[in-house]
Design a protein around this motif. Structure first.
Motif, PDB file in Angstrom:
ATOM      1  N   PHE A 187      -8.248  18.450  -3.462  1.00  0.00           N
ATOM      2  CA  PHE A 187      -8.860  17.567  -3.631  1.00  0.00           C
ATOM      3  C   PHE A 187      -8.961  17.090  -4.929  1.00  0.00           C
ATOM      4  CE2 PHE A 187     -10.518  18.236   0.292  1.00  0.00           C
ATOM      5  CZ  PHE A 187      -9.316  17.305   0.843  1.00  0.00           C
ATOM      6  N   GLY A 188      -7.917  16.096  -5.975  1.00  0.00           N
ATOM      7  CA  GLY A 188      -8.714  15.824  -7.542  1.00  0.00           C
ATOM      8  C   GLY A 188      -8.319  14.583  -7.657  1.00  0.00           C
ATOM      9  N   ARG A 189      -7.810  14.740  -9.033  1.00  0.00           N
ATOM     10  CA  ARG A 189      -7.480  12.683  -9.849  1.00  0.00           C
ATOM     11  C   ARG A 189      -6.131  12.716  -9.912  1.00  0.00           C
ATOM     12  NH1 ARG A 189     -10.219  12.837 -15.608  1.00  0.00           N
ATOM     13  NH2 ARG A 189      -9.331  10.941 -14.606  1.00  0.00           N
ATOM     14  N   ILE A 190      -5.112  13.891  -9.086  1.00  0.00           N
ATOM     15  CA  ILE A 190      -3.645  13.273  -8.806  1.00  0.00           C
ATOM     16  C   ILE A 190      -3.584  12.460  -7.719  1.00  0.00           C
ATOM     17  CG2 ILE A 190      -1.529  13.708  -8.261  1.00  0.00           C
ATOM     18  CD1 ILE A 190      -1.898  16.389  -9.493  1.00  0.00           C
ATOM     19  N   SER A 191      -3.088  10.672  -8.019  1.00  0.00           N
ATOM     20  CA  SER A 191      -3.237   9.756  -7.415  1.00  0.00           C
ATOM     21  C   SER A 191      -2.373   9.853  -6.191  1.00  0.00           C
ATOM     22  CB  SER A 191      -2.993   8.396  -7.497  1.00  0.00           C
ATOM     23  OG  SER A 191      -4.172   8.632  -9.053  1.00  0.00           O
ATOM     24  N   LYS A 192      -2.908   9.767  -5.331  1.00  0.00           N
ATOM     25  CA  LYS A 192      -2.132   9.510  -3.344  1.00  0.00           C
ATOM     26  C   LYS A 192      -1.589   8.264  -3.449  1.00  0.00           C
ATOM     27  CE  LYS A 192      -1.746  14.144  -3.394  1.00  0.00           C
ATOM     28  NZ  LYS A 192      -0.903  14.887  -3.275  1.00  0.00           N
ATOM     29  N   MET A 193      -0.223   8.175  -2.949  1.00  0.00           N
ATOM     30  CA  MET A 193       0.057   6.628  -2.603  1.00  0.00           C
ATOM     31  C   MET A 193       0.301   6.476  -1.270  1.00  0.00           C
ATOM     32  SD  MET A 193       0.535   4.653  -4.997  1.00  0.00           S
ATOM     33  CE  MET A 193      -1.136   5.485  -6.062  1.00  0.00           C
ATOM     34  N   GLY A 194       0.120   5.611  -0.472  1.00  0.00           N
ATOM     35  CA  GLY A 194      -0.056   5.312   1.354  1.00  0.00           C
ATOM     36  C   GLY A 194      -0.282   4.116   0.766  1.00  0.00           C
ATOM     37  N   LYS A 195       0.751   3.907   2.570  1.00  0.00           N
ATOM     38  CA  LYS A 195       1.138   2.237   2.966  1.00  0.00           C
ATOM     39  C   LYS A 195      -0.450   1.342   2.681  1.00  0.00           C
ATOM     40  CE  LYS A 195       5.193   3.252   5.075  1.00  0.00           C
ATOM     41  NZ  LYS A 195       6.210   3.200   6.155  1.00  0.00           N
ATOM     42  N   ALA A 196       0.102   0.244   3.261  1.00  0.00           N
ATOM     43  CA  ALA A 196      -1.650  -0.432   2.849  1.00  0.00           C
ATOM     44  C   ALA A 196      -0.793  -1.601   3.869  1.00  0.00           C
ATOM     45  CB  ALA A 196      -2.446  -1.067   2.087  1.00  0.00           C
ATOM     46  N   TRP A 197      -1.807  -2.671   4.107  1.00  0.00           N
ATOM     47  CA  TRP A 197      -1.855  -4.015   5.145  1.00  0.00           C
ATOM     48  C   TRP A 197      -1.992  -5.039   4.118  1.00  0.00           C
ATOM     49  CZ3 TRP A 197      -0.122  -4.778   9.602  1.00  0.00           C
ATOM     50  CH2 TRP A 197       0.088  -3.773  10.569  1.00  0.00           C
ATOM     51  N   ALA A 198      -0.551  -5.697   3.848  1.00  0.00           N
ATOM     52  CA  ALA A 198      -0.464  -7.143   2.837  1.00  0.00           C
ATOM     53  C   ALA A 198       0.296  -8.387   3.540  1.00  0.00           C
ATOM     54  CB  ALA A 198      -0.127  -6.519   1.892  1.00  0.00           C
ATOM     55  N   PRO A 199      -0.034  -9.431   3.033  1.00  0.00           N
ATOM     56  CA  PRO A 199       0.676 -10.484   3.782  1.00  0.00           C
ATOM     57  C   PRO A 199       2.480  -9.827   2.923  1.00  0.00           C
ATOM     58  CG  PRO A 199      -1.196 -11.363   2.231  1.00  0.00           C
ATOM     59  CD  PRO A 199      -0.840  -9.819   2.192  1.00  0.00           C
ATOM     60  N   LYS A 200       3.346 -11.079   3.902  1.00  0.00           N
ATOM     61  CA  LYS A 200       4.520 -11.309   3.414  1.00  0.00           C
ATOM     62  C   LYS A 200       4.704 -11.728   2.371  1.00  0.00           C
ATOM     63  CE  LYS A 200       8.970 -12.184   5.883  1.00  0.00           C
ATOM     64  NZ  LYS A 200       9.727 -12.825   6.530  1.00  0.00           N
ATOM     65  N   GLY A 201       5.349 -11.366   1.224  1.00  0.00           N
ATOM     66  CA  GLY A 201       5.567 -11.285   0.093  1.00  0.00           C
ATOM     67  C   GLY A 201       5.505 -11.021  -1.164  1.00  0.00           C
ATOM     68  N   LEU A 202       3.502 -10.367  -0.920  1.00  0.00           N
ATOM     69  CA  LEU A 202       2.437  -9.213  -1.621  1.00  0.00           C
ATOM     70  C   LEU A 202       2.855  -8.358  -1.276  1.00  0.00           C
ATOM     71  CD1 LEU A 202       0.259  -9.348  -3.602  1.00  0.00           C
ATOM     72  CD2 LEU A 202      -1.240  -9.910  -1.777  1.00  0.00           C
ATOM     73  N   ARG A 203       2.958  -7.047  -2.093  1.00  0.00           N
ATOM     74  CA  ARG A 203       3.088  -5.779  -2.693  1.00  0.00           C
ATOM     75  C   ARG A 203       1.879  -5.720  -3.925  1.00  0.00           C
ATOM     76  NH1 ARG A 203       8.332  -1.840  -3.205  1.00  0.00           N
ATOM     77  NH2 ARG A 203       6.663   0.027  -2.778  1.00  0.00           N
ATOM     78  N   PRO A 204       0.602  -4.773  -3.072  1.00  0.00           N
ATOM     79  CA  PRO A 204       0.189  -4.081  -3.510  1.00  0.00           C
ATOM     80  C   PRO A 204       0.350  -2.890  -4.763  1.00  0.00           C
ATOM     81  CG  PRO A 204      -0.338  -3.995  -0.815  1.00  0.00           C
ATOM     82  CD  PRO A 204       0.531  -3.796  -1.524  1.00  0.00           C
ATOM     83  N   GLN A 205      -0.327  -3.638  -6.195  1.00  0.00           N
ATOM     84  CA  GLN A 205      -0.369  -3.163  -7.015  1.00  0.00           C
ATOM     85  C   GLN A 205      -1.577  -2.363  -7.466  1.00  0.00           C
ATOM     86  OE1 GLN A 205       0.856  -5.378 -10.303  1.00  0.00           O
ATOM     87  NE2 GLN A 205       3.450  -5.189  -9.680  1.00  0.00           N
ATOM     88  N   VAL A 206      -1.458  -0.739  -6.981  1.00  0.00           N
ATOM     89  CA  VAL A 206      -2.660   0.146  -6.710  1.00  0.00           C
ATOM     90  C   VAL A 206      -2.799   1.535  -9.016  1.00  0.00           C
ATOM     91  CG1 VAL A 206      -2.951  -0.033  -5.497  1.00  0.00           C
ATOM     92  CG2 VAL A 206      -2.090   2.128  -6.250  1.00  0.00           C
ATOM     93  N   HIS A 207      -3.868   1.576  -9.198  1.00  0.00           N
ATOM     94  CA  HIS A 207      -3.816   2.100 -10.812  1.00  0.00           C
ATOM     95  C   HIS A 207      -3.454   3.449 -10.156  1.00  0.00           C
ATOM     96  CE1 HIS A 207      -6.525   0.016 -13.319  1.00  0.00           C
ATOM     97  NE2 HIS A 207      -5.202  -0.767 -12.760  1.00  0.00           N
TER      98      HIS A 207
END
Length: 348
Positions: A187-207
């Motif tokens: 387990f480390g500091r390499i970020s792992k992207m995964g699906k997340a719930w959000a309303p239609k028209g909004l795409r989450p942005q994460v570091h």
């Protein structure tokens, strides 16, 4: 239709029969027509449409009372193949499907069109697949060198487990013989992207970043009870494996543990120090699916490491400890449950 007195009496008797109460509306509609009641009045009384009442009367005329107490509704009115023929067609495609060849629907749809001898719509073919329980899934990856010895290896593990239990059956040295599955994961500091719930028209942005700093988690899970033991270490080598075995032995001093693991070099090192209350058994090479703890690592990553960017390695360790402590034994038992484990091994 002209109703005879026998038919009218039959309808009256059917209305009085409690076993036919589910069909009361239909029978009543036909009975009212036998009394020459206008359609408009019948519609208001029974809530059926004019066409439905007309069809019920027509069916009664042709087939008698049995036509009013049938549950046949809907169904497939037009089909190129019968249900059994569809089933046989899909059975012919199983080998190609099992090897992941049907990446798109075009290939199997084309085979179906050749089978029926005409062009068909994709929508109709999607319905056929759904009808027979087919769905689009991502194949489970496996190594090209994977051995096909799983059934034999299960028997070997089962034999070792039974011999161990027999060996210590009348011994006062150990209270319990445990079958635990062991593995380690980074387990480390390499970020792992995964699906997340959000309303239609909004795409989450994460570091997100790709900093290669890691810590390693050693774990062992009892697939029968869900009990577990974890240790966070600085690397994957014999020294850390020795420390893990020492702590695991101290955690269960009154139990004997048959530890099932993969063939990592530090699991078979000459300098490995095996405690007296721990025995080893190994799964075949390239068969991680035989080690249920693999799904525990996936659950830990899902709970605490998806869509996260950790500032320091200490943050990674803190999150790892937090998630491990949140894993209840019932959660772990559910994750590592395998039918073949419970059918092959007799637990006390």
């Amino acid at each position: 239709m002209e109703f005879t007195q026998d038919q009218i009496n039959e309808l009256k008797s059917a209305l009085k029969n409690k076993q036919l109460s589910a069909y009361h509306n239909r029978i009543q509609a036909v009975y009212f027509r036998s009394q020459k009641m206008p359609y408009k009045s019948i519609i208001e009384l029974v809530g059926l449409s004019h066409d439905t009442i007309w069809r019920l009367v027509k069916k009664y005329e042709q087939e008698g009372i049995s036509a009013l107490i049938q549950d046949k509704r809907g169904g497939r009115r037009a089909a190129y193949l019968t249900y059994e023929e569809e089933k046989e067609f899909l059975k012919e495609q199983l080998e190609a499907s099992a090897s992941g060849e049907f990446v798109t629907i075009s290939q199997i749809h084309k085979a179906y069109q050749i089978k029926v001898g005409k062009e068909t719509t994709r929508e109709g073919f999607y319905a056929l697949l759904k009808r027979h329980g087919w769905r689009k899934v991502t194949p489970r990856p496996e190594h090209p060198k994977k051995q096909t010895l799983k059934p034999f290896q299960r028997l070997k593990i089962k034999s070792t487990f039974k011999k161990t239990r027999k060996r210590f059956k009348h011994s006062r040295r150990y209270n319990k013989i445990r079958l635990m599955y062991q593995d380690e994961a980074g387990f480390g500091r390499i970020s792992k992207m995964g699906k997340a719930w959000a309303p239609k028209g909004l795409r989450p942005q994460v570091h997100s970043h790709h900093i290669r700093e890691f810590r390693y988690c050693y774990g062992a899970v009892d697939s029968h009870t869900g009990e577990s033991f974890f240790m966070i270490g600085g690397g994957c080598n014999t020294d850390w494996m020795n420390e893990f075995l020492k702590q695991l032995s101290e955690a269960y001093p009154n139990d004997y543990i048959l530890l099932v693991m993969d063939n990592a070099v530090w699991h078979k090192s000459r300098t490995l120090e095996k405690p007296s209350n721990i025995g080893f058994e190994f799964i075949p090479p390239y068969t991680p699916e035989m080690n249920p703890i693999e799904q525990v690592w996936a659950e830990i990553r899902k709970r605490g490491f998806k869509n996260k960017a950790f500032k320091t390695l200490e943050d990674v360790i803190d999150k790892l400890q937090e998630v491990i402590q949140s894993l209840h034994w019932s959660d772990l038992k559910s994750i590592v449950h395998r039918e073949w484990i419970f059918s092959d091994f007799e637990f006390e």
